[in-house]
Design an enzyme around this catalytic site. Sequence first.
Site, short mmCIF file in Angstrom:
data_model
loop_
_atom_site.label_atom_id
_atom_site.label_comp_id
_atom_site.label_asym_id
_atom_site.label_seq_id
_atom_site.Cartn_x
_atom_site.Cartn_y
_atom_site.Cartn_z
N HIS A 16 0.83 -1.21 0.00
CA HIS A 16 0.00 0.00 0.00
C HIS A 16 0.86 1.26 0.00
CE1 HIS A 16 -3.09 2.67 2.19
NE2 HIS A 16 -3.58 2.43 1.00
N HIS A 72 -1.50 10.44 -2.66
CA HIS A 72 -2.83 10.13 -2.14
C HIS A 72 -3.70 11.36 -1.97
CE1 HIS A 72 -5.84 9.50 1.07
NE2 HIS A 72 -6.01 8.34 0.48
#
Length: 256
Positions: A17, A59
């Site tokens: 991730h 992100h």
Amino acid sequence: MPHPYLDDPSGVVALAHRGFSRDGRENSMAAFAAAVDLGFRYVETDAHATADGVAVALHDATLDRTTDGRGAVADLPWSTVARARIGGVEPVPRLDELLGTWPDLHVNVDVKDARAVRPVAEAVERTRAHDRVCVASFSHARRRATLALLSRPVARSAGTLEVARFVAAHRLRLPAAAARALRDVDALQVPARQGPLRVVDAGTVAAAHAGGTAVHVWTVNEPAEMHRLLDLGVDGLVTDRADLLRDVLVARGTWR
């Protein structure tokens, strides 16, 4: 036939991730390199676009949290974003840089904003990475818009609405409706739970598999939970702790 993105010889898609970093340097080339050095064939990242149309692996919509820069990425030119440093040290990567650096690395790309749709598609086209990319988005409209710009198929992950329809249909014991909810995707990428609702259990895994859809669970950082989900038959795990997931898969004899 499943999309080549899903063809992992171990049978388990292990996704690092935002790469692998224990010091806050998420979504940096150093974090992706750390995952690759551990032996990971898959990483997850996110995509925004700069004001001049460069897709970046980041992100947040702004630079503020993860870098020493400030401001919304969509309002800034690439020349400004390129000067920002993740954790004060690492530059913000371009998406095509990530796709081009490791030609065998599979990359799960979460398209975070409508303005990133065309730049993401252009990065995939530029690097010819179609067979090793999965396009994800909470918005199925963003995912479909990205796919429409590509010359060849990539793997597709379900959006929020599709997930909700699938889970509701499964709970109501409507298998045909559950299958229809996932007809446009290759992977169901979901948390194990959403608030009080258990999203991933033996029933939902079986229902997804019945329609030919893989199940990937995020973000799983505890070894006991990794084992539990793998015992349920999930096809992949997304984790911040790539080191721990590798240990779990080694112990289970499925690390390749």
